[in-house]
Design an enzyme around this catalytic site. Sequence first.
Site, PDB file in Angstrom:
ATOM      1  N   GLY A  51      11.640  52.350  59.743  1.00  0.00           N
ATOM      2  CA  GLY A  51      10.342  51.879  59.273  1.00  0.00           C
ATOM      3  C   GLY A  51      10.097  52.386  57.879  1.00  0.00           C
ATOM      4  N   CYS A  78      16.947  56.096  61.730  1.00  0.00           N
ATOM      5  CA  CYS A  78      16.214  56.371  60.485  1.00  0.00           C
ATOM      6  C   CYS A  78      14.816  56.922  60.794  1.00  0.00           C
ATOM      7  CB  CYS A  78      16.191  55.103  59.634  1.00  0.00           C
ATOM      8  SG  CYS A  78      15.693  55.408  57.941  1.00  0.00           S
ATOM      9  N   TYR A  79      13.762  56.182  60.497  1.00  0.00           N
ATOM     10  CA  TYR A  79      12.423  56.671  60.824  1.00  0.00           C
ATOM     11  C   TYR A  79      12.314  57.018  62.312  1.00  0.00           C
ATOM     12  CZ  TYR A  79       7.338  56.616  61.508  1.00  0.00           C
ATOM     13  OH  TYR A  79       6.053  56.947  61.857  1.00  0.00           O
ATOM     14  N   HIS A 166      21.825  53.201  59.205  1.00  0.00           N
ATOM     15  CA  HIS A 166      21.528  51.975  59.967  1.00  0.00           C
ATOM     16  C   HIS A 166      22.804  51.397  60.587  1.00  0.00           C
ATOM     17  CE1 HIS A 166      17.295  51.437  58.896  1.00  0.00           C
ATOM     18  NE2 HIS A 166      17.627  52.095  57.796  1.00  0.00           N
ATOM     19  N   GLU A 168      22.962  48.900  62.527  1.00  0.00           N
ATOM     20  CA  GLU A 168      22.816  47.465  62.808  1.00  0.00           C
ATOM     21  C   GLU A 168      23.244  46.568  61.651  1.00  0.00           C
ATOM     22  OE1 GLU A 168      20.491  49.664  62.338  1.00  0.00           O
ATOM     23  OE2 GLU A 168      18.704  48.884  61.355  1.00  0.00           O
ATOM     24  N   ASP A 224      13.719  22.910  69.480  1.00  0.00           N
ATOM     25  CA  ASP A 224      12.852  23.883  70.161  1.00  0.00           C
ATOM     26  C   ASP A 224      11.981  23.219  71.232  1.00  0.00           C
ATOM     27  OD1 ASP A 224      13.951  25.440  68.217  1.00  0.00           O
ATOM     28  OD2 ASP A 224      12.149  25.552  66.988  1.00  0.00           O
ATOM     29  N   LYS A 366      16.993  31.068  66.962  1.00  0.00           N
ATOM     30  CA  LYS A 366      17.357  29.648  66.906  1.00  0.00           C
ATOM     31  C   LYS A 366      18.740  29.360  67.530  1.00  0.00           C
ATOM     32  CE  LYS A 366      16.087  25.657  65.012  1.00  0.00           C
ATOM     33  NZ  LYS A 366      14.694  25.183  65.054  1.00  0.00           N
TER      34      LYS A 366
END
Length: 510
Positions: A51, A78-79, A166, A168, A224, A366
């Site tokens: 964050g 991280c945060y 990170h 990710e 969708d 999506k």
Amino acid sequence: MIIIIDFGSQYNQLIARRVRECRVYCRIVPPTLTLDEIRALRPEGMILSGGPSSIYAENSPKADPGILDLGVPVLGICYGMQFMIDALGGAVRGAGKREYGFAEFTIREAAGLFKGLTEKTMPCWMSHGDSAEALPPGFDIIGSTENTAIGAIACPDKKLYGLQFHPEVEHTPKGRQILENFLFDICGCTPDWTMASFAEEAVEAVRSQVGAKKVILGLSGGVDSSVTGLLIHKAIGSNLTCIFVDNGLLRKNEAEKLKVSFRQHLHMNILFVDAGDQFLDALAGVSDPEQKRKIIGKIFMDVFEAEAKKIADADFLAQGTLYPDIIESVSAFGGPTAVIKSHHNVGGLPEKMKLKLVEPLKYLFKDEVRQLGEALGLDEELVWRQPFPGPGLAIRVLGEVTRERLDILREADAVLLEEIRRSGYYRKIWQSFAVLLPIKSVGVMGDQRTYENILAIRAVTSKDAMTADWAKLPHELLGIISNRIINEVKGVNRVVYDISSKPPSTIEWE
Ligand code: XMP
């Protein structure tokens, strides 16, 4: 299920994606959830996101520290790691050396979170101002970088872990292995989440939410709303009524094809409303794009509402809201902000008609919606349909929208799409379409001088439509498209290709 506690990182959706790529289901939740609410979700593990805040800043987002005592494994990123350190009695130091970008991370031991990482060092992606200074009791440092001594921490007894970098992002190449270690070894998740299992759960969830009540859905023909319709239809059959408004602004044969797909193949209950004249009459003489949008939006609401009222005993309105539309993020200034794309909602209809919402896709991205469509047996053509704007061809006929100009655009667009499909580019690009410009230019056909319309071709690559690049289509393909359009579509004597990216341009011309 894994829950990701959202402390406002720009990478949260990416964390969710990575977890699902490991075939483990996950949800992003706000830090304001109570312990009881978290327990009720029965998470197998929790990831505390990064964050933008400093942990000591006023209004910095905080979760209930009790989450660290639930006996559920936690990975703080991280945060998220700093929150964990602070909550458990360690210390975090305010911005000393900021670290941003690549760093070389030294691994203490190839075990636990770092199982299988046998090389002593690995590249990792850092993005932080604050750093951990003192560990809480029971924790060890399991890795560091030159600037960040406490680069990763672990308390294996309590299954609590933290990473300052990170895992990710793609810039941390071993990030996937680290997440897998957390999910499978530490949390004990099994990689069994598939679209077929999601489809079953989602059908069940709709059944239990809706019961024997009736549901209305606005079907646009886009992927969708189509997947939403099919899923709800599987759950409640004829208690779902879809409303399809033909606004006269659709592409060639589109309404007809949709009728065949939904009524004949899928046996869905659909009200087709042919409101083309209403839309086109109201658009007469209007050139301003914002005004066109307003007119179309208003008539759509009126037509939709009039149809919806015919289903007098409906209690629910279904919507194809996707995950990126609802994701709640915590801004740097505190307070969760729900980012909702307004064009995904049918205006204020739910409040006006006292309808409750059914949004079965709201935790999907999506590409996951496309996989779900495939799992539910939706036509290939619908599953892979490129996005198409609600106001349709009205924003692709620049200037005044007339029936004649719509017809020219429709013919040209059909040729373009046919060639894009034939070339194999249809699925590789985000969108490809034709735009009719409001100016004419000179040409020569046979011995005749012509003064006709210019048609622009737009084809873009994109991940989410927020940014886009013009597609590098082969010149030969562009040549074929241009030739065919000029020869086959009466009223066009010049074709140009749009080579602008977004930003600063947009995808649609309007
Ligand atoms: P722009 O032109 O803003 O478009 O770069 C981004 C994406 O959104 C689509 N778009 C719309 N979709 N209703 C929709 O459902 C709309 O009013 C609308 N306007 C633009 C556009 O096609 C592109 O994919």
